[in-house]
Structure formats: C-alpha cells, structure tokens
Design a protein around this motif. Structure first.
Motif, PDB file in Angstrom:
ATOM      1  N   VAL C  42       0.824  -1.200   0.000  1.00 43.72           N
ATOM      2  CA  VAL C  42       0.000   0.000   0.000  1.00 43.72           C
ATOM      3  C   VAL C  42       0.863   1.257   0.000  1.00 43.72           C
ATOM      4  N   TYR C  43       1.909   1.251   0.842  1.00 46.75           N
ATOM      5  CA  TYR C  43       2.797   2.404   0.884  1.00 46.75           C
ATOM      6  C   TYR C  43       3.488   2.613  -0.461  1.00 46.75           C
ATOM      7  N   LEU C  45       2.570   1.625  -3.391  1.00 46.86           N
ATOM      8  CA  LEU C  45       1.622   2.050  -4.420  1.00 46.86           C
ATOM      9  C   LEU C  45       1.427   3.561  -4.417  1.00 46.86           C
ATOM     10  N   PHE C  46       1.237   4.105  -3.225  1.00 38.82           N
ATOM     11  CA  PHE C  46       0.983   5.547  -3.142  1.00 38.82           C
ATOM     12  C   PHE C  46       2.138   6.328  -3.758  1.00 38.82           C
ATOM     13  N   PHE C  47       3.361   6.013  -3.347  1.00 43.38           N
ATOM     14  CA  PHE C  47       4.485   6.815  -3.813  1.00 43.38           C
ATOM     15  C   PHE C  47       4.845   6.511  -5.268  1.00 43.38           C
ATOM     16  N   LEU C  49       2.701   5.655  -7.584  1.00 41.03           N
ATOM     17  CA  LEU C  49       1.704   6.351  -8.404  1.00 41.03           C
ATOM     18  C   LEU C  49       1.986   7.844  -8.449  1.00 41.03           C
ATOM     19  N   LEU C  50       2.373   8.382  -7.294  1.00 39.84           N
ATOM     20  CA  LEU C  50       2.718   9.798  -7.240  1.00 39.84           C
ATOM     21  C   LEU C  50       3.910  10.068  -8.165  1.00 39.84           C
ATOM     22  N   GLY C  51       4.870   9.142  -8.146  1.00 43.16           N
ATOM     23  CA  GLY C  51       6.043   9.271  -9.005  1.00 43.16           C
ATOM     24  C   GLY C  51       5.676   9.211 -10.478  1.00 43.16           C
ATOM     25  N   ARG C  52       4.786   8.306 -10.798  1.00 48.38           N
ATOM     26  CA  ARG C  52       4.347   8.200 -12.192  1.00 48.38           C
ATOM     27  C   ARG C  52       3.651   9.468 -12.643  1.00 48.38           C
ATOM     28  N   TYR C  53       2.844  10.030 -11.728  1.00 51.65           N
ATOM     29  CA  TYR C  53       2.132  11.272 -12.043  1.00 51.65           C
ATOM     30  C   TYR C  53       3.146  12.393 -12.260  1.00 51.65           C
ATOM     31  N   ALA C  54       4.195  12.390 -11.429  1.00 51.24           N
ATOM     32  CA  ALA C  54       5.200  13.453 -11.509  1.00 51.24           C
ATOM     33  C   ALA C  54       5.997  13.371 -12.806  1.00 51.24           C
ATOM     34  N   PHE C  63      11.232   4.828  -8.345  1.00 49.21           N
ATOM     35  CA  PHE C  63      10.414   4.879  -7.132  1.00 49.21           C
ATOM     36  C   PHE C  63      10.236   3.499  -6.511  1.00 49.21           C
ATOM     37  N   ASN C 191      12.088   8.727  -3.075  1.00 47.87           N
ATOM     38  CA  ASN C 191      11.190   9.242  -4.109  1.00 47.87           C
ATOM     39  C   ASN C 191      11.716  10.459  -4.847  1.00 47.87           C
TER      40      ASN C 191
END
Lengths: 265, 323, 267
Positions: C42-43, C45-47, C49-54, C63, C191
């Motif tokens: 879960v942890y 995934l969050f980062f 996904l955030l990295g992919r968005y960035a 990441f 990250n």
C-alpha cells in the motif's frame, strides 16, 4: 424530541468539543498526525511534482491537507469510543442520559476542526520552501467546500468509531486504511492513474468528493456545477452515515453490555 | 415501591483462553441473587473479592445485561429501560480510573454536568457545593493527574452526585484509601444518608458495613447467603465465642487439623507483620484453650485471648474462613 | 568460557525472540501476516503512483527501488525502538539492568530479529515491484543486490537503536519514531533525487543511513557490479556502525543515570 432535549444535546456537543480540543492540545501523536506528517508529505510531493507546473502549489497544499484530515479522522475519531475505554471513562459516558452518538459527534467535531490545521501546516511548509504563486481561484466556493467536507468527515467518523468497537479486527487494520484512502480519494494524483475497476470504490468515498470540491475550487479547474455535485454527494453520504451510525451505536452498546466490554477489567 | 428490586439475577461470563486454538470457558459471576432496597435505605452488599458484588452493581447500573433474571431500579427495567434509569442514578466504582486526568477537577464535573443535562445555572452552584462536600474545595482547578488516589475517589463521588440522583451505587468506595481518607469518605456517605438518598454500598470491610448500613446482604460465590440488619446478623454467632491465637508461621496441615476438631466451628487466619492471628470460633469458649494448645504441640505461640463474637465473626462463619 | 558463550547466546536469543513476540502479541496471527504482506504494498503504491504522475512516465523503477529499500526502515525504526522501550513500559528494565547480563548482547539481541524482519520487508517490496509494478531485474546481479539490502538494513537499524535509546528518555516515543520515519522518507531519497536538494538538505541526507543504500540499490538494479558501488556501501556500513555505537554508549549512559537517580521505572 422536545426543545429542552435538543438544547441539552447542543450543550453536550459544545462542551464535548471544548473538552476534546483541550485534551488533544497536548497530545504528541495528534500533533504529528495533523501537522508534522502533512508537512513532510507536502514537501515531498511538491519536490516530486514541481516540474508539472500550473497551480501545483495550491494543489499540493490542498492534497497534503486532505491527507492530514483523513489520518486525523482515522486515528483520532476512529478511536473516539475505544480511547474512552482505555482511559476507563466509557462506562460513565454510556450511563449518562446523553446518547453516545451525540458525544461522539462532539468529539469528531473537535477532531476534524483541529485537523484543518493540516491545511495550514502544508501551506506553511510549501510557502517557506518554495517560491511559488499560491492563490485560491474561487475562495467562496473553496470555503463552502471546506465546510461541507468538515460535515462529511464528521459523519464518516461516526461510522468508523462504531465499527472499530464492534470488531477489533477492523481496528487492527486501522494502520492499513491510511494510505489506500490517500490513493483512492485522489488527494495528490488523479484517480485516472488507477485501474478502471477501482473507480466505483472512489465514488462511494466521501473523501473523494471532498478532494474533487476542494481541488476544483482551489485551482479553478472544475466548473461550479461539478463542485455543487460533489457537495451533494458528500451531503447524501453524510445523511446515510448519520442514519446508519444511530443503528450501529445501538448495536455496539447493546453488544458491549452483553459481552462486558465497556471496561477493560 | 422499592427503589431497587432484584429478582433471580444471574450473570455468566464467557472468556476466551488460548492464542491459536481459542476455547471458551464459562464463569458464573452472579448465580442467583434476589433482594430489594427500600426508598432512602442504605443497603450493604458484603462479600469477599470475586463474590459477585461488582457484577451485580454493573447490572443494576445498566452497564451489563443480565444472563437471566431481572432487576428494576427506580421502577425501570435495567435491560430495556436503561435510558430512563440513567438520570435517576449515580454510581462510582472504586479506583482511580474513569476521570479525565488531563483536565481539572472542575472541568471533569462541568463535563459530566452537561452530559447529565444539568442546567448551566444549576451546575454553576452545584459544582462548588459538591467540591466542598468531598473536601476538594481548594484543589478544584488543579489537573486530576496531580490528585492522590483518595482525592480522585472523592472526585468520583462528586461526579456521581452532579445531577442530584435519588439512587446511588457505591462499589467499594474506600478500597485502596489510607485510613484517614477512608474515614472522611465514610463521613460523606453518612451525610448522603441524611439527605434520604437510596444507597447501595458494596464493601468487603465488615466494620464499614456495620457502621453505615441499615441492612446487609452477605454475598458469596454469586449467591446471597444471609440478608438482615447488622444486629440480627450478629445473633447468628451468639452461640459461639472466639479464641484468638498469635502464631509465627502457620502451616496448612496444622490449620486443617484444627478445623477438623469437633469443638471447632470455624478457623481463619489474618496476617499481621511477621505474625498471624488465628481466629477460632468455638461453642466451648475459653474452656477450649487447653485442647487447642495440645494441637500446637509445643510450637511457638504468642498471646492467646478469648472474646465475644462480633459481626465480623458472623461474616466469617457465613463465607467460611476465606474472608 | 564455553559456558559464558552459551549464556550469552541464550540472552541474545531471548532478547530477540521474546521482545519480538511481546511487540506483536496483540495482533491475531492472520492480521499480523496480512499487515506484513500488504502493508508494504500500500505504501509503495501511493508513492509509485505519485512518481508516475510526476514524471508522466510508466517506468517507475526509480520509485519502486527507493520505496522497496525504504521498507527496512519500517522494522528498523519502529520495531527496534518499540522493543527497546517495551522493557520500560512493562517495568522490566530494572531486571535487565539488575542482571549480570552482557549489555551489548542484550542490546544487539533486541535489534537482531528486526534486522531479519526488515530484510524480509525489502524482499517483499521487490516482490511487489516485480509482480505488480513492472520492475525489471534482468540486468541485476541478485547476490550484489542482496548484499546492498543487508548492509542498508543493518545501518538503518543502527539509527533505530540510537532512537530507541533516546526514546528511553522521552514519553513521546511514537512522535520521535514517526517524525524520523517520515523524515527518512523525504531525505533518504526514496522518491526524489537527493542531488536536486539544496545544499543544507543534502547534508542532512548524507548524514542519514539509507541514502547511500538506496543509491547503491538503484545502480545495482541498473546493471552495475559490486565494485562500482563499494564506496557507497562501505560508507553506508560505516554510518550504521557509528549509529549503533552511539546507541550503545547512550544505552550505558542511560543505565548509569537511571541507577544514580533511581529513575529506572519513572521517566
């Protein structure tokens, strides 16, 4: 319900609010959850997202603030009842003529209110470290969205406090509920990043609609009609939560009186 | 109408034992208890630890649902009308928990006043009055975490009285208090009695029950074994007299041997510093001393005295030595 | 001699296993396993996904590797501090200090099992990376990666031991733990590229464990061999030893102070 009872309940909510705030004020864990953690998430997220451009500053502030709002709800409001049991005050509350739901409502009001500090903390972190233009595009819509969000979170907190008491297994997953909501509610990245099958889950989460309304009004990227729809969704969910929580509290308290779990002895 | 009416109350606890293979075990805390407390009466529930006193009180204060049987408090059923009972009763459970330690005494009382729907104007007058009553007048603004155990217990009494309830449940109110604190608390209870409150008091101190209560129910292993006024209970042991022997280290087999003697009705042991006091109840009075000494068979013995029985001896007789 | 060794081994083992069990006994076995297996996912995934968005790129290996190695901080920080301060809570510290036990053995025993636990956490992180997040290890020397992870886990646990001893002096263990864990998340570069930080932030990053380990891990995954990261690795290990030594000194100091002031039970 007579006017006198309503007045008595209102007074109970007011003093519960005051007492809870004063107790939380010196609680290091709460300070971490609603100030330190959102600040670090804000710095980290902005560092990662800074090249995207646009209104990224306000987007990160709102998103990080929402993580603080959610973590506060999960760990503080979620323990509204179990916490009283640990301290030994639950029996005294249950035996009072004020319904448990009214007391927990007052506690959640205080918790969510103080969790708004996470927005301010995120703002400070971002403003201090980054040289960015930070403006709220639609301040009135944003303020109204914040108000509706507070209502929705308080009501969601009612359900959680009840569920965490019913089944200790829920409470053991408390840690595991923090980040999934960050992801599914689209606090810091759009849910379009997620596989399609998760979208319906996002739609039934009040925090998702809170993110739509707050991000949308802050960045001006969402038309007012859609923000209005997000409010509507939050209010509908709140109503459902409130109605369900009345029932959940009755079941929880009855079960606790049968199982002898109101106190720890 | 009786303030408290208890009919065949029973409560069984199920506990889980074992970590991987969870098995449940049943414990009968209250077996079959019936009694009634009249309006304005101070009624004592007396018994050793684990006799079922607290469980009974928890059922009467609506915090526990009875396994079977029924009870009415102030005319309302404890299981189904708990909301109606809540504003007519006040209760305390002995000990320090159940208060907000990070708040002051006054704030604790303000909070519960509001939860009990006491009008603010009334509460503003009642809080200083109660703090005075329980001897905390000068400490009300301090945080509860700085209170001594006795102060916390007295604050509990004030909390229980905040809405001026007609019926009070005091579960071992003096437990863990130093003698001075306990005496002050008993004084408070006396004053409440003078105000014509109905009070159910539980204790395992005989003299406390004797001093305060109009009637006493002796409870043992979840059942009531006697119920009467202190005077009548004392008559239970009129036929006996009591020999007290000071001993230094007493073995179980010796105790067993004394208990088996025909002239011995009951034996109990109480620790006092390095010594023990052996209390022997016997119908033969001081005549039994030589026979008793013979059993000691040269073992070291201190003072030996014979006296008239007290209420405590009646209690010992009823609950059988393990008081 | 042999007898001393046996006693020390027992101490080590008891400290390790019993403190670990004490830490998790409130959880049901099934919940414990679920939290160990899915918590890291879960942890990450969050980062990720955030990295992919960035980055706007679907290649998230930067990441994935960073967060997988960050997993060791989970046991290294929380696990170790809790098991050191756990004594304190149970009121058993006086018995440890009162016993003629070898302090170093007791101290290391408490940390040992969390190093293994942390190591497995990283392995699981990589497992999720490969199965769900498209991590490619085809260029990677697995033994070298294993060594990187081991050294990083040890050094991060060293920081945990220092924190654990600091926590003996404060009431707010969780506040310290949480802040350090999230601080590592920011500064150790799971990250972000530490090289993009301003100078003052970089000096924090390089004073912490984990930073160099994550860099070495990324290099190894990309195909570097051990000799190319030996500088990073040996410095990482050195930092670990320094933290452990500081922690041990503090532990002894705390013992002395506590005995002098009679505060073993009340701090």
């Amino acid at each position: 319900m007579t006017l006198k009872t309503i007045k008595a309940y209102a007074r109970a909510v007011a003093i519960t609010f005051e007492i809870t705030l004063r107790q939380n004020f010196s609680d290091a864990f709460i300070i971490f959850a609603v100030i330190v953690q959102p600040m670090i998430i804000a710095i980290l997220a902005l560092w990662m997202l800074r090249d995207i451009g646009g209104d990224i500053g306000i987007f990160v502030i709102v998103g990080s603030g929402l993580t603080g709002l959610w973590s506060g709800l999960l760990f503080i409001s979620g323990n509204s009842i179990t916490g009283e049991r640990w301290v030994g005050t639950l029996e005294g509350l249950v035996a009072s003529p004020t319904p448990m739901a009214v007391i927990v409502f007052g506690k959640n009001l205080a918790n969510v209110f103080q969790s708004l500090a996470s927005m301010i903390a995120s703002y400070i972190a971002v403003a201090l470290l980054f040289d960015l233009r930070i403006t709220i595009e639609q301040p009135w819509l944003f303020a109204a969205s914040l108000l509706v969000t507070v209502v929705a979170f308080i009501c969601f907190g009612l359900i959680m406090a009840g569920l965490f008491v019913i089944n200790p297994a829920f409470a053991q997953f408390q840690n595991g509920l923090e980040f999934p909501i960050y992801i599914l509610a689209g606090f810091l990245f759009p849910i379009a990043m997620l596989p399609g099958w998760t979208t319906p889950i996002s739609y039934v989460l009040a925090p998702y609609w809170a993110a739509v309304a707050l991000h949308g009004s802050a960045t001006g990227s969402v038309p007012p009609a859609e923000i209005g729809f997000a409010w509507l969704m939050m209010l509908v969910f709140s109503l459902v939560y409130v109605l369900a929580s009345g029932r959940i509290f009755r079941i929880v308290l009855r079960k606790a009186r049968v199982d002898a779990t109101l106190s720890m002895q | 109408m009786n303030a408290i009416q208890v009919d065949h109350l029973r409560r069984v606890f199920t506990t889980n034992v074992g970590r991987f293979r969870r098995e449940s075990k049943e414990v009968v805390a209250v077996d079959d208890v019936s009694f009634a407390v009249g309006d304005g009466e101070l009624f004592g529930l007396l018994g050793p630890n684990g006799a079922g006193k607290t469980t009974t009180v928890k059922m009467l204060t609506t915090l526990l649902i009875p396994t079977s049987g029924s009870a009415r408090v102030g005319g309302f059923d404890v299981e189904h009308e708990s909301q109606k009972i809540s504003s007519t009763i006040g209760f305390i459970f002995g000990g320090e928990r159940g208060l907000y330690w990070r708040l002051s005494g006054i704030d604790n009382l303000r909070y519960f006043a509001s939860l009990y729907h006491v009008e603010p104007a009334v509460a503003a007058k009642r809080i200083p009055y109660l703090l005075d009553l329980v001897g905390l007048k000068d400490r009300g603004n301090e945080k509860v975490e700085g209170y001594s155990r006795g102060m916390k217990q007295r604050l509990h009494i004030a909390r229980a009285l905040i809405h001026d309830p007609q019926i009070l449940f005091l579960d071992e109110p003096t437990i863990g208090l130093d003698p001075v604190g306990a005496r002050e608390l008993r004084l408070v209870i006396r004053n409440l009695q003078a105000e014509k409150k109905t009070i159910l008091l539980t204790t395992h101190y005989m003299f406390e029950a004797d001093m305060l209560c109009q009637r006493i129910a002796v409870i043992d292993k979840g059942n009531i074994v006697a119920l009467d006024t202190p005077e009548e209970l004392k008559k239970l042991v009129l036929d006996l007299s009591v020999i007290e022997v000071e001993v230094f280290g007493v073995q179980d087999d010796l105790l067993e041997k004394i208990r088996k003697q025909k002239f011995v009705d009951n034996v109990s042991v109480e620790n006092r510093d390095q010594r023990q006091i052996l209390t022997v109840q016997t119908p033969r009075g001081s005549e039994a001393i030589p026979d008793l000494m013979a059993i000691f068979d040269g073992r070291r013995v201190g003072k030996v005295t014979s006296r008239e029985p007290t209420l405590e001896d009646a209690y010992v007789r009823l609950v059988g030595g393990d008081a | 001699m042999l007898n001393t060794a046996r006693i020390n081994l027992r101490l080590f083992w008891d400290g390790a296993v019993l403190s670990y069990i004490a830490l998790f006994r409130w959880l049901r076995p099934s919940t414990y396993i679920a939290s160990k297996v899915f918590g890291p996912l879960v942890y990450m995934l969050f980062f990720v996904l955030l990295g992919r968005y960035a980055t706007g790129s679907s290649d998230a290996s930067f990441f994935v590797i960073g967060n997988a190695i960050q997993m060791c901080a989970w046991s290294g920080i929380y696990g170790i501090t809790m098991s050191i301060t756990g004594d304190h809570w149970d009121g058993t510290l006086p018995y440890v200090f009162g016993a003629p036990a070898n302090r170093l053995i007791v101290f290391l025993g408490r940390a040992f099992i969390h190093v293994i636990d942390g190591y497995l956490g990283v392995v699981l992180g990589f497992f999720w990376g490969i199965t769900l997040l498209g991590l490619d290890l085809s260029q990677t020397s697995l033994p070298a990666l294993a060594l990187v992870v081991l050294i990083t886990t040890i050094s991060t646990s060293g920081l945990g031991m220092l924190l654990g001893c600091l926590s003996l002096m404060t009431r707010n263990v969780m506040f310290v733990n949480n802040t350090v864990f999230f601080g590592l998340l920011l500064f150790a570069g799971a990250n972000v590229d530490v090289a993009t930080f301003p100078g003052w932030m970089q000096s924090i990053s390089y004073a912490l464990p984990l930073t160099r380990g994550i860099q070495a891990g990324r290099a190894i995954v990309a195909g570097a061999d051990l000799s190319q990261v030996s500088g990073l690795l040996s410095t990482e290990f050195l930092f670990g030893l320094i933290y452990i030594a500081l922690g041990y000194v503090l532990f002894r100091w705390f013992e002395k102070q506590a005995k002098r002031r009679g505060t073993l039970e009340a701090v």
